[in-house]
Design a protein around this motif. Structure first.
Motif: not given
Ligand SMILES: Nc1ncnc2c1ncn2[C@@H]1O[C@H](COP(=O)(O)OP(=O)(O)O)[C@@H](O)[C@H]1O
Ligand SMILES: [Mg+2]
Length: 349
Positions: A12-14, A17-19, A36-45
């Motif tokens: 969760a960012f604040g 919930q993203v994952l 997965g599509p843009s914004g699905c949480g790949k980079s975050t993971l």
């Molecule tokens: N530092 C952050 N603060 C708030 N939201 C974030 C942050 N980083 C990513 N997000 C959000 O988390 C979601 C997943 O992002 P991300 O992992 O970059 O997706 P992907 O790599 O699949 O395109 C998106 O909705 C993005 O806006």
């Protein structure tokens, strides 16, 4: 080298919930692609694997060790980013030796390790150049070289090819795959490009909206997509997904057509799926009105309508029919996919 386990990981960012509880098992030496599509949480993971984001809940283990509280530099991983992040004022050699320099490695060790990586990547003649004197593909190789010199347990790649033009992307894709076959280092590779995923992965993890839709070998996902999302995401051109219901003589499409069903079909399917490449031209086929013809040379892509239902077809034959004319087509019965309409789940067919 090491296995990687991602167990019920949430982020969760604040308040956002993203994952939502992600589980992925990665075997030692495996090449796993998160797609997965843009914004699905790949980079975050991936950033959580690297230790660049903290883990809201759940566990990540690299080898036998849970790394939730291990700082990035002690995780024994190396990450390659989309924008390469090379230091512009340093030579290729210095860029590649940077981590060893920080660790105060002796000069001869740096030369040996950079030399080894440069040889693997064909960069030996370029070690004294600066990044601005390199092509996009060469910069990408230097970024990989920087990862290789660290002899990591795990390589992490975040869309490393998206800044390259189409031809170079295909070439680098093959290089990275070949590199993996030689080094056999466990690799987690993020892309939004399903073709990249299909061609490179031992195992694909399809993500959507912060959760895993399906994980498995590329052809298993292609042959037996677990749900509508995966069915539509994997494969190009995308699978035709026709709404309707089970009827008397087959699947009754909302657009009026009736599609033949395999004998084994059962359950209350609401969606009929057939891939473009699994529709054949047949003299005894169903009449369909041609909407669009796109020859690619190796095949012909045709959009044709049966009743109000448009179908994308990919024929190996050349098609001379023009828009408005009728062709006769037939889905390959054994290659039909059926899905429940509410849940989108695959039905045994
Ligand atoms: N530092 C952050 N603060 C708030 N939201 C974030 C942050 N980083 C990513 N997000 C959000 O988390 C979601 C997943 O992002 P991300 O992992 O970059 O997706 P992907 O790599 O699949 O395109 C998106 O909705 C993005 O806006
Ligand atoms: Mg990303």
């Amino acid at each position: 080298m090491a296995s990687v386990e991602i167990r019920n990981v949430r982020k969760a960012f604040g308040p956002v919930q993203v994952l939502h509880g992600v589980n992925v098992d990665i075997a030692d030496g495996e090449f796993v692609v998160l797609v997965g599509p843009s914004g699905c949480g790949k980079s975050t993971l991936l950033r959580m694997l690297a230790g660049l984001e903290n883990i809201t809940s759940g566990e990540i283990a690299i080898g036998p060790r849970v790394v939730n509280n291990v700082p990035p530099k002690d995780r024994d991983i190396a990450m390659v980013f989309q924008n390469y992040a090379l230091y512009p004022h340093m030579t290729v050699f210095d860029n590649m030796a940077f981590s060893m320099k920080l660790a105060k490695a002796p000069r001869e060790v740096m030369e040996q390790e950079v030399g080894r990586a440069a040889k693997i990547l064909g960069l030996e003649a370029l070690l004294q150049r600066y990044p601005r004197q390199l092509s996009g593909g060469q910069r990408q190789r230097v970024a990989m070289g920087r990862a290789i010199v660290r002899n990591p347990q795990v390589f992490l790649f975040d869309e490393p090819l998206s800044n390259l033009d189409a031809k170079l992307r295909v070439q680098m894709r093959a290089e990275i795959k070949e590199l993996h076959q030689r080094l056999r280092v466990t690799t987690v590779y993020v892309t939004h490009d399903q073709i990249e995923a299909m061609t490179m992965a031992d195992k694909i993890v399809v993500m959507n909206g912060g959760h895993v839709e399906q994980a498995g070998p590329p052809l298993e996902l292609y042959d037996r997509p677990a749900n509508l999302f995966v069915a539509g995401f994997i494969g190009s051109p995308a699978m035709n997904l026709v709404k309707g219901g089970m009827g008397e003589g087959g699947f009754q499409a909302e657009g009026g057509a009736v599609f033949p069903l395999p004998q084994s079909a059962r359950g209350e399917a609401g969606i009929y799926g057939i891939r473009p490449e699994h529709i054949q031209l047949r003299e005894d086929g169903m009449p369909a009105t041609v909407v669009l013809v796109e020859p690619t040379g190796s095949e012909t892509q045709v959009i044709a309508r049966i009743g109000d239902t448009p179908l994308t077809c990919a024929f190996r034959e050349r098609v001379t029919a023009r828009p408005g004319e009728t062709i006769r087509i037939m889905p390959e019965m054994d290659l039909v996919h059926l899905f429940e309409s509410g849940s989108g789940r695959r039905l045994a067919a």
